[in-house]
Design a protein around this motif. Structure first.
Motif, PDB file in Angstrom:
ATOM      1  N   THR A 131       6.057   4.223  -1.301  1.00  0.00           N
ATOM      2  CA  THR A 131       4.700   4.702  -1.546  1.00  0.00           C
ATOM      3  C   THR A 131       4.317   4.479  -2.999  1.00  0.00           C
ATOM      4  O   THR A 131       4.996   4.932  -3.918  1.00  0.00           O
TER       5      THR A 131
ATOM      6  N   THR B 162       0.994   3.868   1.471  1.00  0.00           N
ATOM      7  CA  THR B 162       1.574   5.189   1.680  1.00  0.00           C
ATOM      8  C   THR B 162       2.459   5.155   2.914  1.00  0.00           C
ATOM      9  O   THR B 162       2.003   4.757   3.987  1.00  0.00           O
TER      10      THR B 162
ATOM     11  N   GLN C  12      -3.413   0.734  -2.283  1.00  0.00           N
ATOM     12  CA  GLN C  12      -2.520   1.859  -2.038  1.00  0.00           C
ATOM     13  C   GLN C  12      -1.699   1.634  -0.774  1.00  0.00           C
ATOM     14  O   GLN C  12      -2.242   1.284   0.281  1.00  0.00           O
TER      15      GLN C  12
END
Length: 117
Positions: A90, A114, A112
């Motif tokens: 992450t 995650t 991003q």
């Protein structure tokens, strides 16, 4: 001037896969190294994988065997295939292009990733 645009980040469960893409535009030229870096909260940015225009690749030990970097020079695009993802992956993933002449060291805006446990 070189511009980099990343895509492909998102939320995935542990053990899953994601594929990141980075498209370069502008004064790209040959003889460059394109790579993926990541930065987790509170940590320094680190190299994940890199690929030269000649085809040489380099991986961080933590991802070797699970992540694969590839590039399509005709499309000025570099990919990062991430398999068997772990929560430790992450982070915000950044694309980078480096070139000695003419000098360039350009970063994308980041995407991003995650990984939930």
């Amino acid at each position: 001037q070189v511009q980099l645009v990343e895509s492909g980040g998102g939320l995935v469960q542990a053990g899953g896969s994601l594929r990141l893409s980075c498209v370069a535009s502008g004064s790209i030229f040959s003889g460059n190294t394109m790579g993926w870096y990541r930065q987790a909260p509170g940590k320094q940015r680190e190299l994940v994988a890199s690929s030269t225009s000649g085809g040489s690749t380099n991986y961080a030990d933590s991802v070797n065997g699970r992540f694969t970097i590839s590039r399509d020079n005709a499309k000025n695009t570099v990919y990062l295939q991430m398999n068997t993802l772990r929560p430790a992956a992450t982070a915000v993933y950044y694309c980078n292009l480096r070139r000695s002449f003419p000098y360039a060291n350009t970063w994308g805006q980041g995407t991003q990733v995650t990984v939930s446990s």
